[in-house]
Design an enzyme around this catalytic site. Sequence first.
Site, PDB file in Angstrom:
ATOM      1  N   ARG A 134      12.712  -2.920   9.696  1.00 42.46           N
ATOM      2  CA  ARG A 134      11.913  -2.424  10.822  1.00 42.46           C
ATOM      3  C   ARG A 134      11.806  -3.457  11.947  1.00 42.46           C
ATOM      4  NH1 ARG A 134       6.618   0.040   7.987  1.00 42.46           N
ATOM      5  NH2 ARG A 134       5.713  -0.859   9.855  1.00 42.46           N
ATOM      6  N   ARG A 154      -7.550   3.634  11.044  1.00 42.15           N
ATOM      7  CA  ARG A 154      -7.258   2.216  11.258  1.00 42.15           C
ATOM      8  C   ARG A 154      -8.305   1.522  12.107  1.00 42.15           C
ATOM      9  NH1 ARG A 154      -1.444   2.215  10.039  1.00 42.15           N
ATOM     10  NH2 ARG A 154      -0.511   0.216  10.408  1.00 42.15           N
ATOM     11  N   ARG A 213       0.098  -7.565  14.139  1.00 36.16           N
ATOM     12  CA  ARG A 213      -0.397  -6.446  13.331  1.00 36.16           C
ATOM     13  C   ARG A 213      -1.489  -6.912  12.363  1.00 36.16           C
ATOM     14  NH1 ARG A 213       4.721  -4.627  10.655  1.00 36.16           N
ATOM     15  NH2 ARG A 213       3.647  -2.768   9.952  1.00 36.16           N
ATOM     16  N   LYS A 255       0.815  -1.217   0.000  1.00 39.87           N
ATOM     17  CA  LYS A 255       0.000   0.000   0.000  1.00 39.87           C
ATOM     18  C   LYS A 255       0.847   1.265   0.000  1.00 39.87           C
ATOM     19  CE  LYS A 255      -1.076   0.122   4.935  1.00 39.87           C
ATOM     20  NZ  LYS A 255      -0.087   1.047   5.455  1.00 39.87           N
ATOM     21  N   ARG A 309      11.157  -7.104   3.654  1.00 36.54           N
ATOM     22  CA  ARG A 309      10.980  -5.664   3.448  1.00 36.54           C
ATOM     23  C   ARG A 309      12.108  -4.845   4.081  1.00 36.54           C
ATOM     24  NH1 ARG A 309       5.401  -2.679   4.601  1.00 36.54           N
ATOM     25  NH2 ARG A 309       5.754  -3.106   6.801  1.00 36.54           N
TER      26      ARG A 309
HETATM   27  P1  AMP Z   1       2.488   1.380   9.202  1.00 39.03           P
HETATM   28  O1  AMP Z   1       3.785   1.836   8.626  1.00 39.03           O
HETATM   29  O2  AMP Z   1       1.292   2.039   8.573  1.00 39.03           O
HETATM   30  O3  AMP Z   1       2.369  -0.118   9.263  1.00 39.03           O
HETATM   31  O4  AMP Z   1       2.475   1.900  10.733  1.00 39.03           O
HETATM   32  C1  AMP Z   1       3.467   1.466  11.647  1.00 39.03           C
HETATM   33  C2  AMP Z   1       2.961   1.613  13.063  1.00 39.03           C
HETATM   34  O5  AMP Z   1       2.656   2.999  13.330  1.00 39.03           O
HETATM   35  C3  AMP Z   1       1.666   0.865  13.370  1.00 39.03           C
HETATM   36  O6  AMP Z   1       1.868  -0.508  13.673  1.00 39.03           O
HETATM   37  C4  AMP Z   1       1.157   1.659  14.564  1.00 39.03           C
HETATM   38  O7  AMP Z   1       1.856   1.320  15.743  1.00 39.03           O
HETATM   39  C5  AMP Z   1       1.523   3.093  14.184  1.00 39.03           C
HETATM   40  N1  AMP Z   1       0.419   3.732  13.441  1.00 39.03           N
HETATM   41  C6  AMP Z   1       0.411   4.118  12.135  1.00 39.03           C
HETATM   42  N2  AMP Z   1      -0.789   4.612  11.786  1.00 39.03           N
HETATM   43  C7  AMP Z   1      -1.571   4.522  12.891  1.00 39.03           C
HETATM   44  C8  AMP Z   1      -2.922   4.817  13.162  1.00 39.03           C
HETATM   45  N3  AMP Z   1      -3.738   5.309  12.202  1.00 39.03           N
HETATM   46  N4  AMP Z   1      -3.393   4.599  14.419  1.00 39.03           N
HETATM   47  C9  AMP Z   1      -2.599   4.116  15.381  1.00 39.03           C
HETATM   48  N5  AMP Z   1      -1.320   3.757  15.197  1.00 39.03           N
HETATM   49  C10 AMP Z   1      -0.796   3.960  13.954  1.00 39.03           C
END
Ligand code: AMP
Length: 222
Positions: free
Chosen positions: A162, A96, A173, A21, A130
Amino acid sequence: MQISKGSIKRIVVFGPQGSGKGTQAEMISQDLNLPWIATGNIYRQHIQEQTELGKIAEQYIKEGKLVPDDITNKLVAERLKERDAHKGFIFDGYPRNIDQAKIFSDMVKIDAVLEIAISDEEAISRISGRRVCPCGVSYHIMNNPPKKEGLCDKCGESLIHREDDTEPVIKERLAIYHHDTEPVLDMYLKQGILIRINGEQSIADVHKEIFLKLNNEGFAKK
Ligand code: AMP
């Protein structure tokens, strides 16, 4: 490839971890010349700079948990005030859960929602390879490697594996995605703005499907 300009301006991209995404959101943002707003990237930037917000977010992120809604909603409200977001945006990683989605719909009207679908098995196999750059661009050691090993093509920074891209954390997740995020997709489906995309294709083919569906499904005429 061109998506009709001047039509769809406020887009949200969904997909489980590993669906690509972020890659697709960045491509659409370039196609449409709209900012790519990825809450995960904003948090990672704060963590790198060790800001107060970064220190709080880090505790949640490394365990694969969501950062609390009040903190995230405030972050998004502030980001939307920036001038570049006034003309439109590509959101990635927000909202989310249903509570975030309700707050978000009070902030802005969304034109289209893309769901990039892949199976959990595919997500787990992709995620372990990744590598990400602090600037936000993602690579995969096999499927989408950078030109120079370990370095970002776009800015030259060293790539990171990461802490939350390990199998136990990715499973946590994915569980959050199914439990908290999929109900948000049902909400957008009922509103008639959800577009489903098959994420189990090459990056170019996913991009092509997005482009065709955005232009074909009537969204372009809004
Ligand atoms: P992502 O790169 O989108 O997978 O985000 C990495 C991490 O950032 C997630 O696992 C959450 O801990 C935090 N995070 C990102 N977006 C949100 C959101 N909309 N609400 C809460 N936590 C978020």
